[in-house]
Design a protein around this motif. Structure first.
Motif, mmCIF file in Angstrom:
data_model
loop_
_atom_site.group_PDB
_atom_site.id
_atom_site.type_symbol
_atom_site.label_atom_id
_atom_site.label_comp_id
_atom_site.label_asym_id
_atom_site.label_seq_id
_atom_site.Cartn_x
_atom_site.Cartn_y
_atom_site.Cartn_z
ATOM 1 N N ASP A 1 0.981 -1.259 0.185
ATOM 2 C CA ASP A 1 0.427 -0.595 -0.196
ATOM 3 C C ASP A 1 0.877 1.171 0.216
ATOM 4 N N LEU A 2 0.213 2.358 -0.482
ATOM 5 C CA LEU A 2 1.073 3.946 -0.225
ATOM 6 C C LEU A 2 2.020 3.913 1.183
ATOM 7 N N TRP B 1 8.503 1.305 -6.746
ATOM 8 C CA TRP B 1 7.833 1.908 -7.790
ATOM 9 C C TRP B 1 8.874 2.181 -9.025
ATOM 10 N N ASP B 2 9.909 3.159 -8.836
ATOM 11 C CA ASP B 2 10.600 3.638 -9.761
ATOM 12 C C ASP B 2 11.108 1.896 -11.219
ATOM 13 N N SER C 1 0.458 -0.666 -5.740
ATOM 14 C CA SER C 1 0.280 0.232 -5.893
ATOM 15 C C SER C 1 0.606 0.385 -7.448
ATOM 16 N N ALA C 2 1.958 0.080 -7.094
ATOM 17 C CA ALA C 2 3.036 0.660 -8.248
ATOM 18 C C ALA C 2 2.462 0.352 -9.358
ATOM 19 N N TYR C 3 1.886 -1.057 -9.332
ATOM 20 C CA TYR C 3 2.051 -2.035 -10.450
ATOM 21 C C TYR C 3 0.679 -1.624 -11.293
ATOM 22 N N GLY C 4 -0.491 -1.511 -10.269
ATOM 23 C CA GLY C 4 -1.960 -1.278 -11.059
ATOM 24 C C GLY C 4 -2.003 0.472 -11.780
#
Length: 264
Positions: A101-102, A110-111, A156-159
């Motif tokens: 989650d965030l 994320w990167d 979250s990053a994948y979505g």
């Protein structure tokens, strides 16, 4: 058969799971296929399996986050086949232990996920499109995910990356449609790939099944058939679209199961 006769195809992430199923099916439909994957030995193994079945395929090891490596992949396809008619940007994913989650998400992840899923789609498409223009047109098939359409408690990053792929698909379609280049995406739901079966607990897989409208989860071939359709001339008037293949997951209200019990 022969729905892709005369087509030269490049597909990334093609050594296993959905990518391997798509590469095999495209070759069976008459395409010449460059089977690209981070694992060069597995890519060659997949290509050899296609050749043993009578198809035409070349294995190629590529890190899609390395622009020079992607350029070498495109150059190899042109050298082997004489051009590129279809590009399938299939590679993707994230590390679910870091992509949370965030507040708990690893920002380095994320990167990495944005580079692996979204930037790689940009780079490969930029390099393939000039060859498609030279050939008089082509088809780009991007692999998105239902994760790019709906929210979730984790990844979250994948979505976000797959949502970027979906929007990028539309931009490519609009910008290069005048050159007779189509661009579409396929958005799979939960698919029984080796990665899912080996890494997801059985009770979670059962929960995924219950979330579907259909009483089962998809197989790699279910997505591969959709990819063949988008690659073929059967979808010649389709561009900028995302074909959702998810067993009805995104159509099903979370209240549906409880409401159906009212009829019993």
């Amino acid at each position: 058969m022969n729905r892709l006769e005369g087509k030269n195809v490049v597909i990334t992430g093609a050594a296993s799971g959905i990518g391997r199923a798509a590469a095999g099916l495209m070759a069976a439909e008459g395409a010449k296929v460059l089977v690209a994957d981070l694992d060069a030995s597995h890519a060659e193994e997949a290509a050899a399996s296609i050749r043993e079945s009578g198809g035409i395929a070349v294995g190629f090891g590529v890190n899609v986050m390395d622009e020079d490596a992607v350029a070498a992949m495109i150059d190899r396809a042109v050298a082997e086949f004489g051009g590129i008619d279809v590009l399938c940007n299939h590679v993707g994913g994230s590390n679910p232990r870091k992509d949370l989650d965030l507040l708990r998400m690893d920002l380095d992840e994320w990167d990495r996920v944005m580079a692996l899923n979204a930037r790689s789609t940009v780079v490969a498409s930029r390099l393939a499109i000039p060859h498609m223009i030279k050939a008089g047109g082509g088809s780009i098939v991007n692999t998105a995910s239902v994760g790019g359409l709906i929210g979730d408690s984790l990844q979250s990053a994948y979505g976000a990356a797959k949502a970027a792929v979906i929007r990028l698909t539309q931009y490519i379609a609009v910008q290069y449609g005048p050159e007779n280049i189509r661009c579409n995406a396929v958005a799979p739901g939960a698919i029984m790939t080796p990665a899912l079966v080996d890494n997801i607990p059985a009770d979670v897989i059962e929960g995924m099944k219950q979330a579907n409208a259909l009483p089962y989860l998809g197989e790699p071939e279910d997505i591969a058939h959709a990819m063949v359709y988008l690659a073929s001339d059967e979808s010649r008037y389709m561009s900028g679209q995302t074909l959702v293949v998810d067993g009805g997951l995104t159509s099903k209200s979370p209240l549906a199961t409880g409401r159906s019990s009212m009829l019993s």
